[in-house]
Design a protein around this motif. Structure first.
Motif, short mmCIF file in Angstrom:
data_model
loop_
_atom_site.label_atom_id
_atom_site.label_comp_id
_atom_site.label_asym_id
_atom_site.label_seq_id
_atom_site.Cartn_x
_atom_site.Cartn_y
_atom_site.Cartn_z
N ALA A 83 0.81 -1.22 0.00
CA ALA A 83 0.00 0.00 0.00
C ALA A 83 0.84 1.27 0.00
CB ALA A 83 -0.93 0.00 1.20
N LEU A 84 1.98 1.23 0.70
CA LEU A 84 2.78 2.44 0.90
C LEU A 84 4.00 2.55 -0.01
CD1 LEU A 84 2.76 2.38 4.80
CD2 LEU A 84 1.40 3.90 3.32
N GLY A 85 4.43 1.42 -0.56
CA GLY A 85 5.66 1.41 -1.34
C GLY A 85 6.89 1.19 -0.50
N SER A 86 6.91 1.75 0.70
CA SER A 86 8.02 1.58 1.63
C SER A 86 7.46 1.58 3.06
CB SER A 86 9.01 2.73 1.49
OG SER A 86 9.96 2.69 2.56
N LEU A 87 7.95 0.66 3.85
CA LEU A 87 7.53 0.61 5.25
C LEU A 87 8.03 1.81 6.04
CD1 LEU A 87 7.93 -3.18 6.06
CD2 LEU A 87 5.82 -1.91 5.64
N ASP A 88 9.02 2.50 5.52
CA ASP A 88 9.54 3.67 6.23
C ASP A 88 8.56 4.83 6.23
OD1 ASP A 88 11.87 2.42 7.08
OD2 ASP A 88 12.85 2.81 5.15
N ALA A 89 7.46 4.70 5.50
CA ALA A 89 6.39 5.71 5.57
C ALA A 89 5.59 5.57 6.87
CB ALA A 89 5.45 5.58 4.37
N ILE A 90 5.76 4.46 7.57
CA ILE A 90 5.05 4.25 8.83
C ILE A 90 5.64 5.15 9.91
CG2 ILE A 90 4.54 2.61 10.69
CD1 ILE A 90 4.45 0.41 8.55
N GLN A 91 4.81 5.99 10.47
CA GLN A 91 5.22 6.87 11.56
C GLN A 91 4.95 6.23 12.92
OE1 GLN A 91 6.75 10.01 10.83
NE2 GLN A 91 6.76 8.87 8.92
N ARG A 92 3.89 5.41 12.96
CA ARG A 92 3.50 4.80 14.23
C ARG A 92 2.47 3.72 13.98
NH1 ARG A 92 3.56 6.57 20.13
NH2 ARG A 92 2.76 4.63 20.94
N CYS A 93 2.58 2.62 14.71
CA CYS A 93 1.49 1.65 14.77
C CYS A 93 0.52 2.19 15.82
CB CYS A 93 1.98 0.27 15.15
SG CYS A 93 0.65 -0.96 15.22
N VAL A 94 -0.66 2.57 15.40
CA VAL A 94 -1.63 3.18 16.30
C VAL A 94 -2.40 2.12 17.08
CG1 VAL A 94 -3.71 4.64 16.40
CG2 VAL A 94 -1.87 5.18 14.79
N ARG A 95 -2.80 1.06 16.38
CA ARG A 95 -3.67 0.06 17.01
C ARG A 95 -3.53 -1.28 16.32
NH1 ARG A 95 -8.36 -2.44 16.10
NH2 ARG A 95 -9.74 -2.81 17.85
N LEU A 96 -3.61 -2.35 17.13
CA LEU A 96 -3.79 -3.71 16.64
C LEU A 96 -5.06 -4.25 17.25
CD1 LEU A 96 -0.24 -5.36 16.96
CD2 LEU A 96 -1.30 -4.37 14.92
N GLY A 97 -5.81 -4.98 16.46
CA GLY A 97 -7.00 -5.67 16.96
C GLY A 97 -6.84 -7.14 16.69
N GLY A 98 -6.97 -7.94 17.73
CA GLY A 98 -6.77 -9.38 17.58
C GLY A 98 -8.03 -10.17 17.84
N PHE A 99 -8.24 -11.17 17.01
CA PHE A 99 -9.37 -12.08 17.13
C PHE A 99 -8.81 -13.48 17.29
CE2 PHE A 99 -10.29 -8.49 14.44
CZ PHE A 99 -11.45 -7.97 15.02
N ILE A 100 -9.14 -14.10 18.41
CA ILE A 100 -8.58 -15.41 18.74
C ILE A 100 -9.71 -16.44 18.71
CG2 ILE A 100 -7.19 -16.72 20.38
CD1 ILE A 100 -5.88 -14.03 19.42
N ASN A 101 -9.58 -17.43 17.84
CA ASN A 101 -10.54 -18.52 17.71
C ASN A 101 -10.28 -19.48 18.88
OD1 ASN A 101 -12.20 -20.60 16.85
ND2 ASN A 101 -11.10 -20.97 14.94
N CYS A 102 -11.17 -19.46 19.87
CA CYS A 102 -10.91 -20.25 21.07
C CYS A 102 -12.18 -20.91 21.60
CB CYS A 102 -10.27 -19.38 22.16
SG CYS A 102 -11.27 -17.99 22.69
N VAL A 103 -11.96 -21.91 22.43
CA VAL A 103 -13.10 -22.54 23.10
C VAL A 103 -13.68 -21.52 24.08
CG1 VAL A 103 -12.18 -24.89 22.82
CG2 VAL A 103 -11.70 -23.62 24.92
N PRO A 104 -14.97 -21.60 24.37
CA PRO A 104 -15.61 -20.58 25.21
C PRO A 104 -15.00 -20.41 26.60
CG PRO A 104 -17.27 -21.93 24.13
CD PRO A 104 -15.94 -22.56 23.84
N THR A 105 -14.39 -21.42 27.12
CA THR A 105 -13.85 -21.34 28.47
C THR A 105 -12.39 -20.89 28.53
OG1 THR A 105 -13.28 -23.69 28.37
CG2 THR A 105 -15.41 -23.11 29.35
N TYR A 106 -11.78 -20.61 27.37
CA TYR A 106 -10.37 -20.22 27.35
C TYR A 106 -10.25 -18.75 27.68
CZ TYR A 106 -5.46 -20.57 26.17
OH TYR A 106 -4.10 -20.59 26.24
N GLY A 107 -9.53 -18.42 28.73
CA GLY A 107 -9.45 -17.04 29.19
C GLY A 107 -8.13 -16.34 28.95
N ALA A 108 -7.10 -17.05 28.58
CA ALA A 108 -5.76 -16.45 28.46
C ALA A 108 -5.45 -16.06 27.02
CB ALA A 108 -4.71 -17.42 29.01
N ILE A 109 -6.31 -15.22 26.43
CA ILE A 109 -6.09 -14.84 25.04
C ILE A 109 -5.11 -13.68 24.90
CG2 ILE A 109 -8.27 -15.78 24.20
CD1 ILE A 109 -9.40 -12.93 24.24
#
Length: 155
Positions: A83-109
């Protein structure tokens, strides 16, 4: 040091990003933000390893899920580079959002998501420190154990 030089130092080669599997685009740039759609834990060969299929707390071990989150972060940077052509255009990682496929009782995501967070900081240094959300989900595309999305401030 450039981000790509840092990746080389880490022994990471960015893969050719996969095309979207539905009606969306991999990245959207608006103003100084780049939003990267959720990336699965595909390996360098573009395939989902058996160790990264299924549910955390079921058929997937925590160590494999952490590695899967790291792969998601690598795939995020691969999309950003296209998308940017160069990763050096990145000034900051603002946010990551993670989705973990887990059993309903798994709490250590949260420790699983550290696979992506730790990699982003290793690759980007202080620019890689970010806000984050991590949630457990019932299913993910292709039965992947982890999917991660990102938002970057870019030049």
């Amino acid at each position: 040091m450039s981000i790509e030089a840092k990746l080389k130092e880490l022994g990471v080669t960015l893969p050719t990003p996969g095309a979207p599997i539905a009606n969306y685009v991999p990245c959207v740039r608006t103003g100084s933000l780049l939003v990267v759609s959720g990336q699965l834990c595909l390996g360098a060969d573009g395939k989902l390893a058996d160790a990264h299929k299924g549910k955390l707390g079921g058929e997937v071990a925590a160590e494999a899920a952490i590695e899967a989150a790291r792969l998601c972060a690598i795939n995020i940077l691969a999309q950003a580079k296209v998308a940017l052509g160069s990763l050096d255009a990145i000034q900051r990682c603002v946010r990551l959002g993670g989705f973990i496929n887990c059993v309903p009782t798994y709490g250590a995501i949260a420790p699983v998501m550290n696979g992506a967070s730790d990699f982003m900081v290793a690759a980007l240094g202080d620019k890689g420190r970010h806000a984050r959300s991590t949630i457990g989900v019932a299913e993910l595309p292709l039965d992947a154990v982890v999917e991660v999305e990102a938002m970057f401030e870019v030049a």
